[in-house]
Design an enzyme around this catalytic site. Structure first.
Site, short mmCIF file in Angstrom:
data_model
loop_
_atom_site.label_atom_id
_atom_site.label_comp_id
_atom_site.label_asym_id
_atom_site.label_seq_id
_atom_site.Cartn_x
_atom_site.Cartn_y
_atom_site.Cartn_z
N GLN A 1 0.68 3.10 1.87
CA GLN A 1 -0.49 2.60 2.59
C GLN A 1 -1.63 3.48 2.16
O GLN A 1 -1.48 4.69 2.03
CB GLN A 1 -0.26 2.69 4.10
N SER A 2 -2.79 2.87 1.94
CA SER A 2 -3.77 3.63 1.17
C SER A 2 -4.58 4.62 1.99
O SER A 2 -5.11 5.56 1.44
CB SER A 2 -4.71 2.68 0.44
N SER A 3 -4.68 4.45 3.30
CA SER A 3 -5.49 5.44 4.02
C SER A 3 -4.74 5.92 5.24
O SER A 3 -3.82 5.26 5.73
CB SER A 3 -6.83 4.82 4.43
#
Ligand SMILES: [Zn+2]
Length: 683
Positions: free
Chosen positions: A22-24
């Site tokens: 998940q990118s953030s």
């Protein structure tokens, strides 16, 4: 998922990798369903026939932005394992999640084709050796990238338009709030607004950010939290120097609306990795500046004057790159007492010293925050560095370091995330407790115990993180180290090597140096943390201070203490100078110098008596009479005595003399009626 017939025995006997990311951090926190679905792919893998022992999850990239592969160790690991042909299938929620940059994805897919690795996502199974599947995946990647681009473009355009109207909302600094209509107003909490007013007043009065920190040592300063569990809440804490600088240079306090003050961009470093950096732009390049946008704490002119003042005060920037000066540890030296970075300063005579200036600036210095002459630390560090660099040691250290780095990289990331999660849960529990009505005791009690449990979990997670972290900063490239190691000692001492180069060499192997001073003593403990993860401590001594430097050398002092009671000052001077002793100032000894050492070390002068002689007091004591009587005898010629060089009377006290004296005492007719009337000699 369809096309199970694409899965063959050659795939099933190799590893199935589930790539989760998940990118953030916000996604990691707020979107647990997506993550649960991603982890759920392991069940899908089992359903499709992979044994549990062959299913692996790579989740090292949770919370890492996917725009490029450089910082995603998980993605790199995935690629390398596909290269080795160990992987039978890659599971990912959407293929575009595998690598957000199209170049990364294309490379992975090409490798998957060469090694006959399947890719499975929610839409189906792809065998990259089939043209249709390859085309489809390529298209998906390209579309994902286009989607990103269009989205970002739209967002930027809308953002810019809103900013030009002054409507784009960004977090407000402490001291401001939004009213019901979204306008910016001064914080109605008077404790908060007064604190901000006082910061500007203190800067006006003292003229420096350090001065403001000093004015706030015994006061709390507010901070408003953005995002996370504490969003919108006010927290109080210590006002630090960096915080003061932030407030003084924030144009919002002058009533101005500014957009484009910071700009982020990607930079490529020398080793080819890409990083995002955020830079503050010069004022002339701010895209939007709307003055009198909201009520200010200061005027715009005052703001400009403050900026000028701050710029004039700044002599050092925050970065600590190697500089031209000769102080070797500049930029990597820390104070062992307060843990802050030490700065490098130069005395009037050009000698560098390391100083714990930051702790003074923040008013938190300890008694052991002492400055230290650079040369004594540098010598220790340089010696150890050259000792460490025998070729065998280097090879061994490099091998060990490589292994440790790889092992730690993944576990650290996981622990960091665990801690962040635990902290978030604890904050939420605390908030729930604070929000609970005090009357509602039963609920309050259970909320409190829940909060305590969460705090315990935070402590546990912290301990785990400390344990995993207690090590390895990233190593410089291996080839660079090996090349250096082969001829370092020669290189080090060469006159062509500049101080700056020496520092660069040092930094390739030494992560940092910590200096711990005693509060009063002269020992200095130099801690060296190597990039390999090892660390060591070496105790050295400060050079003597001025008064110690001129102190009489200890050998000469010992000589005087030993011989002093037997020799007169003149004889002592002669002996000292014959033996070649010098005073602390480097001069030959004279009577004054000897007398001074006698005084300081309480060395008695030799007795002026010769063998068989007694002093007046000794004679009086032996005969049991007063000293006055003895003086009387001497004065009247009844007792022979001589005067020694120091003025004392010496009585030649033979048995005959004693017999005569005793007879005189027994007769006692010769004793004066009142000895006090007679001339008494001073001793
Ligand atoms: Zn310190």
């Amino acid at each position: 998922m369809s096309s199970a017939n694409k899965i063959r025995a050659t795939h099933l006997e190799r590893t199935a990798i589930v790539y989760v990311r998940q990118s953030s951090m916000a996604q990691v926190r707020d979107n647990p369903e997506s993550r649960a679905r991603q982890y759920g792919l392991t069940e899908e893998a089992a359903r499709l026939g992979w044994p549990a022992s062959k299913i692996e999850v790579i989740d090292a990239d949770l919370g890492v932005s996917g725009r490029s592969a450089d910082r995603r160790s998980g993605f790199r690991e995935l690629v390398s394992r596909v290269c080795l042909g160990e992987v039978g299938v890659i599971f990912g929620l959407e293929v575009s999640r595998l690598g957000r940059s199209n170049a990364d994805l294309a490379r992975l897919l090409e490798l998957a084709r060469l090694t006959d690795t399947l890719v499975i996502d929610t839409d189906g199974t792809y065998d990259l050796r089939e043209f249709n599947d390859r085309l489809l995946l390529g298209l998906k990647g390209a579309m994902s990238e286009a989607e990103l681009h269009i989205l970002a473009g739209r967002l930027q355009g809308a953002k810019r338009a809103a900013a030009e109207r002054g409507d784009l909302r960004s977090p407000l600094p402490v001291g401001y709030m939004r009213d019901a209509d979204g306008g910016t107003i001064i914080d109605p909490d008077q404790e908060v607004s007064a604190a901000v007013v006082d910061v500007f007043a203190a800067f006006q009065a003292t003229g420096s950010a350090y001065g403001v920190v000093g004015a706030f040592t015994s006061r709390r300063f507010p901070r408003r939290a953005y995002g996370g569990a504490w969003a919108g809440e006010l927290r109080w804490g210590r006002l630090t120097h960096s915080r003061v600088r932030g407030i003084l240079s924030n144009p919002a306090y002058a009533g101005a609306y500014v957009f484009g003050r910071y700009r982020s961009r990607q930079i490529v470093s020398a080793d080819g990795s890409v990083r995002d950096t955020t830079r503050e732009q010069p004022r002339t390049e701010w895209a939007v500046v709307i003055q009198d946008h909201h009520p200010g704490y200061i005027s715009w002119d005052q703001y400009l004057a403050n900026q000028q003042r701050l710029a004039a005060n700044t002599t050092r920037s925050g970065a600590r790159p190697p500089r031209e000066g000769v102080a070797l540890c500049q930029g990597i030296i820390e104070c062992g007492s307060c843990g802050r970075s030490m700065s490098t300063n130069y005395q009037a005579n050009g000698r560098p010293f390391y100083d714990c200036a930051d702790s003074r600036a923040d008013h938190v210095q300890t008694r052991a925050c002492r400055s230290v002459v650079a040369s004594i630390v540098d010598q220790v560090v340089a010696n150890r560095l050259l000792q460490m660099l025998s070729p065998g040691e280097v090879a061994l250290a490099l091998a060990a370091a490589d292994e440790v780095t790889q092992r730690r990289q993944r576990s650290t990331r996981a622990s960091e995330l665990a801690l962040e999660r635990a902290q978030f849960d604890a904050d939420r529990a605390e908030r729930a407790l604070l929000a609970c009505e005090p009357e509602n005791r039963l609920v309050g009690r259970s909320l409190e115990s829940r909060w305590e449990a969460k705090l315990a979990a935070v402590a546990e997670a912290e301990a785990a993180l400390v344990a995993t972290r207690a090590a390895v900063p990233a190593l410089p490239p291996r080839a660079e180290l090996e090349a250096l190691a082969s001829d370092l000692p020669t290189l080090w001492n060469a006159s062509t090597t500049s101080a700056k180069d020496r520092k660069r060499l040092l930094r390739t192997l030494v992560a940092d140096v910590t200096v711990t001073s005693q509060v009063a003593g002269n020992d200095v403990c130099v801690g060296i943390r190597w990039r390999s993860g090892a660390s060591e401590q070496i105790v050295t001594r400060r050079p003597p201070r001025q008064y110690e430097a001129v102190r009489t050398p200890s050998e000469a002092t010992a000589f005087i203490v030993q011989r002093g009671p037997l020799l007169t000052n003149q004889d002592l001077v002669a002996e000292l100078n014959t033996a070649g002793f010098k005073t602390g100032m480097g001069r030959p000894f004279d009577v004054d110098a000897v007398q001074w050492v006698r005084y300081v070390h309480r060395v008695p002068s030799p007795s002026p008596m010769q063998v068989g002689e007694l002093s007046v007091n000794q004679v009086a004591a032996r005969l049991g009479i007063s000293a006055d009587a003895v003086y009387y005898w001497i004065e009247s010629g009844q007792l022979a005595a001589r005067r020694a060089t120091n003025g004392r009377l010496c009585v030649a006290y033979t048995p005959d003399v004693e017999a005569a004296c005793r007879k005189r005492v027994a007769d006692s007719c010769h004793l004066p009626a009142s000895p006090m009337t007679l001339g008494v000699e001073a001793v």
